[in-house]
Every structure is written in C-alpha cells, then in structure tokens.
Design a protein around this motif. Sequence first.
Motif, PDB file in Angstrom:
ATOM      1  N   GLU A  34       1.088  -1.105   0.001  1.00 40.63           N
ATOM      2  CA  GLU A  34       0.036  -0.036  -0.167  1.00 40.63           C
ATOM      3  C   GLU A  34       0.734   1.194  -0.052  1.00 40.63           C
ATOM      4  OE1 GLU A  34      -2.836   0.167   3.154  1.00 40.63           O
ATOM      5  OE2 GLU A  34      -3.724  -1.832   2.622  1.00 40.63           O
ATOM      6  N   ASN A  35       2.001   1.324   0.735  1.00 36.57           N
ATOM      7  CA  ASN A  35       2.678   2.474   0.776  1.00 36.57           C
ATOM      8  C   ASN A  35       3.602   2.680  -0.408  1.00 36.57           C
ATOM      9  OD1 ASN A  35       2.068   2.629   3.539  1.00 36.57           O
ATOM     10  ND2 ASN A  35       4.147   2.007   4.518  1.00 36.57           N
ATOM     11  N   CYS A  36       4.020   1.681  -1.141  1.00 37.68           N
ATOM     12  CA  CYS A  36       4.589   1.763  -2.311  1.00 37.68           C
ATOM     13  C   CYS A  36       3.760   2.155  -3.387  1.00 37.68           C
ATOM     14  CB  CYS A  36       5.176   0.483  -2.783  1.00 37.68           C
ATOM     15  SG  CYS A  36       6.677  -0.074  -1.638  1.00 37.68           S
ATOM     16  N   LEU A  37       2.435   1.947  -3.375  1.00 34.64           N
ATOM     17  CA  LEU A  37       1.365   2.167  -4.317  1.00 34.64           C
ATOM     18  C   LEU A  37       1.040   3.568  -4.215  1.00 34.64           C
ATOM     19  CD1 LEU A  37      -1.119  -0.969  -4.511  1.00 34.64           C
ATOM     20  CD2 LEU A  37       0.549  -0.157  -6.363  1.00 34.64           C
ATOM     21  N   LYS A  38       1.032   4.143  -3.100  1.00 31.89           N
ATOM     22  CA  LYS A  38       0.792   5.495  -2.622  1.00 31.89           C
ATOM     23  C   LYS A  38       2.036   6.630  -3.149  1.00 31.89           C
ATOM     24  CE  LYS A  38      -2.188   5.067   1.216  1.00 31.89           C
ATOM     25  NZ  LYS A  38      -2.065   4.999   2.865  1.00 31.89           N
ATOM     26  N   LEU A  39       3.429   6.025  -2.917  1.00 33.16           N
ATOM     27  CA  LEU A  39       4.363   6.634  -3.434  1.00 33.16           C
ATOM     28  C   LEU A  39       4.445   6.682  -4.773  1.00 33.16           C
ATOM     29  CD1 LEU A  39       7.058   8.055  -2.756  1.00 33.16           C
ATOM     30  CD2 LEU A  39       8.032   5.919  -2.542  1.00 33.16           C
ATOM     31  N   GLY A  40       3.971   5.641  -5.591  1.00 35.30           N
ATOM     32  CA  GLY A  40       4.128   5.751  -7.046  1.00 35.30           C
ATOM     33  C   GLY A  40       3.302   6.462  -7.539  1.00 35.30           C
ATOM     34  N   SER A  41       2.014   6.756  -6.893  1.00 34.92           N
ATOM     35  CA  SER A  41       1.135   7.591  -7.330  1.00 34.92           C
ATOM     36  C   SER A  41       1.564   9.094  -7.060  1.00 34.92           C
ATOM     37  CB  SER A  41      -0.293   7.642  -6.530  1.00 34.92           C
ATOM     38  OG  SER A  41      -0.876   6.401  -6.666  1.00 34.92           O
ATOM     39  N   VAL A  42       2.320   9.528  -6.163  1.00 35.36           N
ATOM     40  CA  VAL A  42       2.605  10.856  -5.850  1.00 35.36           C
ATOM     41  C   VAL A  42       3.725  10.976  -7.182  1.00 35.36           C
ATOM     42  CG1 VAL A  42       4.369  12.265  -4.634  1.00 35.36           C
ATOM     43  CG2 VAL A  42       2.510  10.661  -3.165  1.00 35.36           C
ATOM     44  N   PHE A  43       4.907  10.229  -7.188  1.00 39.28           N
ATOM     45  CA  PHE A  43       5.663  10.222  -8.417  1.00 39.28           C
ATOM     46  C   PHE A  43       5.114  10.323  -9.817  1.00 39.28           C
ATOM     47  CE2 PHE A  43       9.077   7.493  -5.932  1.00 39.28           C
ATOM     48  CZ  PHE A  43       9.556   8.819  -5.289  1.00 39.28           C
ATOM     49  N   CYS A  44       3.925   9.775 -10.141  1.00 34.46           N
ATOM     50  CA  CYS A  44       3.191   9.973 -11.202  1.00 34.46           C
ATOM     51  C   CYS A  44       2.704  11.470 -11.533  1.00 34.46           C
ATOM     52  CB  CYS A  44       1.999   8.955 -11.457  1.00 34.46           C
ATOM     53  SG  CYS A  44       2.685   7.275 -11.809  1.00 34.46           S
ATOM     54  N   GLN A  50       6.685   5.215 -15.979  1.00 29.65           N
ATOM     55  CA  GLN A  50       7.463   4.126 -16.100  1.00 29.65           C
ATOM     56  C   GLN A  50       8.828   4.185 -17.027  1.00 29.65           C
ATOM     57  OE1 GLN A  50       4.737   0.783 -17.132  1.00 29.65           O
ATOM     58  NE2 GLN A  50       6.521  -0.637 -16.972  1.00 29.65           N
ATOM     59  N   GLY A  51       9.712   3.583 -16.258  1.00 26.33           N
ATOM     60  CA  GLY A  51      10.965   3.628 -16.887  1.00 26.33           C
ATOM     61  C   GLY A  51      11.828   4.458 -16.474  1.00 26.33           C
ATOM     62  N   ASP A  52      11.250   5.594 -15.859  1.00 24.69           N
ATOM     63  CA  ASP A  52      12.150   6.723 -15.301  1.00 24.69           C
ATOM     64  C   ASP A  52      12.777   6.133 -14.176  1.00 24.69           C
ATOM     65  OD1 ASP A  52      11.229   8.667 -17.228  1.00 24.69           O
ATOM     66  OD2 ASP A  52       9.911   9.655 -15.994  1.00 24.69           O
ATOM     67  N   ARG A  53      13.983   6.978 -13.743  1.00 28.73           N
ATOM     68  CA  ARG A  53      14.899   6.412 -12.611  1.00 28.73           C
ATOM     69  C   ARG A  53      14.908   7.526 -11.651  1.00 28.73           C
ATOM     70  NH1 ARG A  53      19.072   2.202 -14.254  1.00 28.73           N
ATOM     71  NH2 ARG A  53      18.083   1.237 -16.147  1.00 28.73           N
ATOM     72  N   ILE A  54      14.775   7.206 -10.152  1.00 33.12           N
ATOM     73  CA  ILE A  54      15.044   8.012  -9.120  1.00 33.12           C
ATOM     74  C   ILE A  54      16.001   7.525  -8.197  1.00 33.12           C
ATOM     75  CG2 ILE A  54      12.830   8.793  -9.480  1.00 33.12           C
ATOM     76  CD1 ILE A  54      12.226   7.311  -6.810  1.00 33.12           C
ATOM     77  N   GLY A  55      16.355   8.546  -7.499  1.00 35.46           N
ATOM     78  CA  GLY A  55      17.490   7.889  -6.309  1.00 35.46           C
ATOM     79  C   GLY A  55      17.097   8.373  -4.932  1.00 35.46           C
ATOM     80  N   VAL A  56      17.140   7.663  -3.996  1.00 34.18           N
ATOM     81  CA  VAL A  56      16.886   8.149  -2.551  1.00 34.18           C
ATOM     82  C   VAL A  56      18.054   7.896  -1.523  1.00 34.18           C
ATOM     83  CG1 VAL A  56      15.273   7.649  -0.556  1.00 34.18           C
ATOM     84  CG2 VAL A  56      14.501   7.352  -2.865  1.00 34.18           C
ATOM     85  N   LEU A  57      18.251   9.148  -0.870  1.00 36.24           N
ATOM     86  CA  LEU A  57      19.359   8.948  -0.055  1.00 36.24           C
ATOM     87  C   LEU A  57      18.732   9.365   1.342  1.00 36.24           C
ATOM     88  CD1 LEU A  57      22.486   8.453   0.685  1.00 36.24           C
ATOM     89  CD2 LEU A  57      22.776  10.972   0.228  1.00 36.24           C
ATOM     90  N   ASP A  58      18.977   8.515   2.205  1.00 34.80           N
ATOM     91  CA  ASP A  58      18.446   9.030   3.619  1.00 34.80           C
ATOM     92  C   ASP A  58      18.840   7.620   4.728  1.00 34.80           C
ATOM     93  OD1 ASP A  58      16.820   9.800   5.711  1.00 34.80           O
ATOM     94  OD2 ASP A  58      14.819   9.918   4.335  1.00 34.80           O
ATOM     95  N   PHE A  59      18.349   7.531   5.764  1.00 36.24           N
ATOM     96  CA  PHE A  59      18.855   6.873   6.841  1.00 36.24           C
ATOM     97  C   PHE A  59      17.778   5.876   6.923  1.00 36.24           C
ATOM     98  CE2 PHE A  59      20.510  10.819   8.260  1.00 36.24           C
ATOM     99  CZ  PHE A  59      21.737  10.531   8.662  1.00 36.24           C
ATOM    100  N   ASN A  60      18.125   4.470   7.397  1.00 37.32           N
ATOM    101  CA  ASN A  60      17.402   3.364   7.458  1.00 37.32           C
ATOM    102  C   ASN A  60      16.204   3.753   8.524  1.00 37.32           C
ATOM    103  OD1 ASN A  60      18.705   1.998   5.604  1.00 37.32           O
ATOM    104  ND2 ASN A  60      19.775   0.867   7.188  1.00 37.32           N
ATOM    105  N   SER A  61      14.940   3.545   8.098  1.00 37.50           N
ATOM    106  CA  SER A  61      13.872   3.968   9.103  1.00 37.50           C
ATOM    107  C   SER A  61      12.630   3.317   8.548  1.00 37.50           C
ATOM    108  CB  SER A  61      13.569   5.125   9.250  1.00 37.50           C
ATOM    109  OG  SER A  61      13.064   5.952   7.992  1.00 37.50           O
ATOM    110  N   MET A  62      11.739   3.027   9.292  1.00 35.78           N
ATOM    111  CA  MET A  62      10.416   2.415   8.906  1.00 35.78           C
ATOM    112  C   MET A  62       9.375   3.532   7.914  1.00 35.78           C
ATOM    113  SD  MET A  62      10.102  -0.449   9.636  1.00 35.78           S
ATOM    114  CE  MET A  62       8.335  -0.917   9.854  1.00 35.78           C
ATOM    115  N   ALA A  63       9.875   4.774   8.107  1.00 35.46           N
ATOM    116  CA  ALA A  63       9.249   5.979   7.363  1.00 35.46           C
ATOM    117  C   ALA A  63       9.464   5.299   5.811  1.00 35.46           C
ATOM    118  CB  ALA A  63       9.796   7.076   7.778  1.00 35.46           C
ATOM    119  N   LEU A  64      10.596   4.774   5.370  1.00 30.58           N
ATOM    120  CA  LEU A  64      10.696   4.530   4.068  1.00 30.58           C
ATOM    121  C   LEU A  64      10.251   3.274   3.488  1.00 30.58           C
ATOM    122  CD1 LEU A  64      14.691   5.703   3.833  1.00 30.58           C
ATOM    123  CD2 LEU A  64      12.554   6.699   2.967  1.00 30.58           C
TER     124      LEU A  64
END
Length: 65
Positions: A34-44, A50-64
């Motif tokens: 569910e969290n991944c689908l919500k994040l995907g909607s935000v990116f859209c 589809q096919g675009d690339r992103i990068g994430v730099l953050d500390f390990n946490s449940m928020a991610l």
Amino acid sequence: MNLRRILHHSARLYRNKVALTFQSSQITYGQMEENCLKLGSVFCGLGLKQGDRIGVLDFNSMALA
C-alpha cells in the motif's frame, strides 16, 4: 521478475505477515505494498513515468518502508 512484481506477489501470498521489523516497529507485506502504491501515485503526479529512474538517500527507517 522486477521489485514491483516481487512485492506484489509477496503481498498476495503473505498480506498479513510481517515483512520488516525495525526496532519496535513492524510492517506487513500488505502495508508495504500500500505504501509503495501511494508513493508511486505521488511520483506519477510529479510527472514521472514508467522507466524513469530516481534515487533516494536517507537513513534506514520504517518511514521509508
């Protein structure tokens, strides 16, 4: 098989099983999907497609999760 398919497959089979534990927090496969689908909607909404690339730099946490 890509990461999206692996997560969807795992969520179908193990929806209520714990996928991640971090300190005293837990998240199930269903919640993670569910969290991944919500994040995907935000990116859209930001114009990524589809096919675009992103990068994430953050500390390990449940928020991610």
